[in-house]
Design a protein around this motif. Structure first.
Motif, PDB file in Angstrom:
ATOM      1  N   ARG A  46     -38.665 -50.755   7.927  1.00  0.00           N
ATOM      2  CA  ARG A  46     -39.320 -49.489   7.596  1.00  0.00           C
ATOM      3  C   ARG A  46     -40.456 -49.274   8.595  1.00  0.00           C
ATOM      4  N   HIS A  47     -40.412 -48.151   9.307  1.00  0.00           N
ATOM      5  CA  HIS A  47     -41.392 -47.859  10.359  1.00  0.00           C
ATOM      6  C   HIS A  47     -42.443 -46.882   9.846  1.00  0.00           C
ATOM      7  N   SER A  48     -43.711 -47.237  10.019  1.00  0.00           N
ATOM      8  CA  SER A  48     -44.806 -46.328   9.667  1.00  0.00           C
ATOM      9  C   SER A  48     -45.656 -45.965  10.873  1.00  0.00           C
ATOM     10  N   GLU A  49     -45.314 -46.547  12.037  1.00  0.00           N
ATOM     11  CA  GLU A  49     -46.032 -46.260  13.268  1.00  0.00           C
ATOM     12  C   GLU A  49     -45.159 -46.641  14.459  1.00  0.00           C
ATOM     13  N   LEU A  50     -45.540 -46.158  15.617  1.00  0.00           N
ATOM     14  CA  LEU A  50     -44.888 -46.534  16.866  1.00  0.00           C
ATOM     15  C   LEU A  50     -45.764 -47.512  17.627  1.00  0.00           C
ATOM     16  N   GLU A  51     -45.170 -48.601  18.094  1.00  0.00           N
ATOM     17  CA  GLU A  51     -45.795 -49.454  19.098  1.00  0.00           C
ATOM     18  C   GLU A  51     -44.905 -49.408  20.330  1.00  0.00           C
ATOM     19  N   ALA A  52     -45.470 -49.036  21.457  1.00  0.00           N
ATOM     20  CA  ALA A  52     -44.688 -48.853  22.673  1.00  0.00           C
ATOM     21  C   ALA A  52     -45.535 -49.182  23.891  1.00  0.00           C
ATOM     22  N   ILE A  53     -44.862 -49.292  25.023  1.00  0.00           N
ATOM     23  CA  ILE A  53     -45.531 -49.477  26.304  1.00  0.00           C
ATOM     24  C   ILE A  53     -45.328 -48.217  27.137  1.00  0.00           C
ATOM     25  N   ARG A 109     -50.331 -47.403  20.062  1.00  0.00           N
ATOM     26  CA  ARG A 109     -49.983 -47.434  18.636  1.00  0.00           C
ATOM     27  C   ARG A 109     -50.242 -46.049  18.071  1.00  0.00           C
ATOM     28  N   ILE A 110     -49.182 -45.415  17.548  1.00  0.00           N
ATOM     29  CA  ILE A 110     -49.277 -44.044  17.042  1.00  0.00           C
ATOM     30  C   ILE A 110     -48.799 -44.008  15.599  1.00  0.00           C
ATOM     31  N   PRO A 111     -49.632 -43.622  14.651  1.00  0.00           N
ATOM     32  CA  PRO A 111     -49.204 -43.571  13.248  1.00  0.00           C
ATOM     33  C   PRO A 111     -48.226 -42.430  13.006  1.00  0.00           C
ATOM     34  N   PHE A 112     -47.314 -42.658  12.059  1.00  0.00           N
ATOM     35  CA  PHE A 112     -46.358 -41.626  11.654  1.00  0.00           C
ATOM     36  C   PHE A 112     -46.927 -40.797  10.509  1.00  0.00           C
ATOM     37  N   ARG A 113     -46.445 -39.566  10.409  1.00  0.00           N
ATOM     38  CA  ARG A 113     -46.817 -38.718   9.266  1.00  0.00           C
ATOM     39  C   ARG A 113     -46.227 -39.260   7.969  1.00  0.00           C
ATOM     40  N   PHE A 114     -45.035 -39.843   8.062  1.00  0.00           N
ATOM     41  CA  PHE A 114     -44.377 -40.464   6.907  1.00  0.00           C
ATOM     42  C   PHE A 114     -43.511 -41.602   7.436  1.00  0.00           C
ATOM     43  N   SER A 115     -43.208 -42.567   6.588  1.00  0.00           N
ATOM     44  CA  SER A 115     -42.441 -43.721   7.043  1.00  0.00           C
ATOM     45  C   SER A 115     -40.959 -43.376   7.141  1.00  0.00           C
ATOM     46  N   TYR A 116     -40.294 -44.085   8.034  1.00  0.00           N
ATOM     47  CA  TYR A 116     -38.854 -43.907   8.236  1.00  0.00           C
ATOM     48  C   TYR A 116     -38.206 -45.268   8.082  1.00  0.00           C
ATOM     49  N   GLY A 117     -37.224 -45.367   7.170  1.00  0.00           N
ATOM     50  CA  GLY A 117     -36.658 -46.667   6.872  1.00  0.00           C
ATOM     51  C   GLY A 117     -35.160 -46.746   7.073  1.00  0.00           C
TER      52      GLY A 117
END
Length: 392
Positions: free
Chosen positions: A23-30, A10-18
């Protein structure tokens, strides 16, 4: 013997992207690390989005160990691995775990490239060195934040853009974007399945007048019911009615239509061709099952005379972004290439050695071993939410 380490990060974003769906404020990935008995490693990644393939991190972690064993059922040779992955994706089933397949595919491909001392690009048939020209993405958001983003793009000399639509005042916003970035930029739009049929026809006419050259995935679709581990079987809504509706719209569209959420496995690519539903296939490794299956879809598009793009999931890390760059070198007739949004979005990174992005969105892929990346293991641990290990 190969050991697989699966990290949910889980990686937080500097700013949200919608956009119209999320609207994404972080990345969740494998993140996947495949290690052989000699200690050689390969890196892979999957970025699940339920509104795209229906997958979640939990559904990937549930099925990935089984997929890893199935991928190696014919041996560790890359041709055998890709054959096994292809059989999994093309089996008669209502569900295809595309993101999970991408995680395994990319890790094993990178591992084999490192074993051979060559690049992933060369393994895929790319000619090196190769210079790619990247497009950037403009999301929905408040005007002040968007202005800051646009000014940074202008300073970087970016000329090609995707603009998210489906919000309020889309057409005024596009005019404003052109005033900031210049009249000579190229723009295509992405509605993220926001509009009904008649609304889409009207909006397409306006977009065409504004010089938008193509539109991605405009028509609204229903969400299927949730199943185990949060998985949504999106194949249930990609049915006969879905394809016929897009065929209807394509016959009335003033600009080319790009398939994105409608393209998640080889069968959906064949449906697009059979129904004449879209003009361009948007190939993103994570939603299309990795490099082998993405390449299969591109061949389907080429045979039918359709165009294709090599794009990315918003916020994917340097691992998948770099795989995407290497992949694009092998398919140089792409309409456009996108990726590396982590460079502006991520607050923290755990990967070093990625290729430099230069003015104008130009990125040069050179001959390296594997992807040419080095993992900061301490940095990875800081963003890891859970960790599982299996040995095959």
């Amino acid at each position: 013997m190969i050991t697989f380490d699966f990290h949910k990060v889980r990686i937080p974003f500097r700013f949200s992207y919608g956009h119209a769906k999320k609207r994404h404020s972080e990345l969740e990935a494998i993140i996947v690390i495949a290690t052989d008995s000699d200690g050689v490693q390969g890196y892979g990644e999957a970025v699940p989005r339920t509104y795209v393939t229906g997958e979640t991190c939990e559904s990937i972690l549930h099925i990935a160990p089984t997929l890893a064993r199935q991928a190696l059922a014919g041996g560790e040779d890359q041709a055998a691995v890709q054959h096994c992955l292809g059989e999994i994706a093309n089996q008669p089933s209502d569900t295809v775990p595309s993101c999970a397949l991408c995680a395994i595919d990319t890790a094993l491909l990178c591992l084999e490239a490192n074993r051979q001392g060559t690049s992933v690009a060369k393994m895929l048939g790319g000619e090196l060195p190769c210079e790619l020209v990247y497009s950037a993405s403009i999301g929905l958001g408040n005007k002040a934040a968007m202005l800051a983003t646009l000014l940074s793009y202008r300073a970087a000399g970016i000329q090609h853009f995707k603009v998210k639509v489906g919000g309020e005042s889309d057409f005024r916003r596009i005019k404003w974007i052109r005033r900031i970035l210049g009249a000579d930029i190229t723009l295509f739009a992405d509605a993220n399945a926001k509009w009904g049929r008649e609304e889409a026809v009207r909006n397409i006419e306006q977009l065409a007048k504004l010089g938008v050259w193509a539109l991605e995935e405009p028509l609204r679709t229903a969400d299927p019911p949730e199943t185990i581990h949060g998985f949504l079987n999106r194949r249930l809504v990609l049915d006969d009615e879905h394809w016929k509706t897009y065929q209807w719209l394509r016959d009335r569209s003033a600009i080319p239509l790009i398939a994105d959420e409608s393209l998640i496995c080889p069968q959906t690519a064949r449906n697009i061709i059979d129904y004449k539903a879209f003009d361009i296939l948007n190939v993103r490794l994570s939603k299309c099952g990795g490099t082998h299956l993405s390449g299969e879809m591109i061949q389907i598009a080429r045979t039918a005379g359709l165009g294709f793009s090599c794009c990315a999931m918003v916020g994917e890390t340097a691992i998948l972004a770099t795989v995407g760059s290497h992949f694009a070198t092998a398919f140089a007739d792409h309409k456009l290439v996108q990726g590396h949004s982590h460079r502006v979005l991520h607050r923290t990174r755990f990967v070093r050695g990625e290729p430099a992005m230069k003015r104008g969105g130009k990125l040069r892929v050179e001959q390296v071993s594997g992807l040419g990346l080095q993992l900061d293991t301490d940095g990875l641990e800081k963003v890891t939410v859970s960790h599982e290990r299996i040995t095959t």
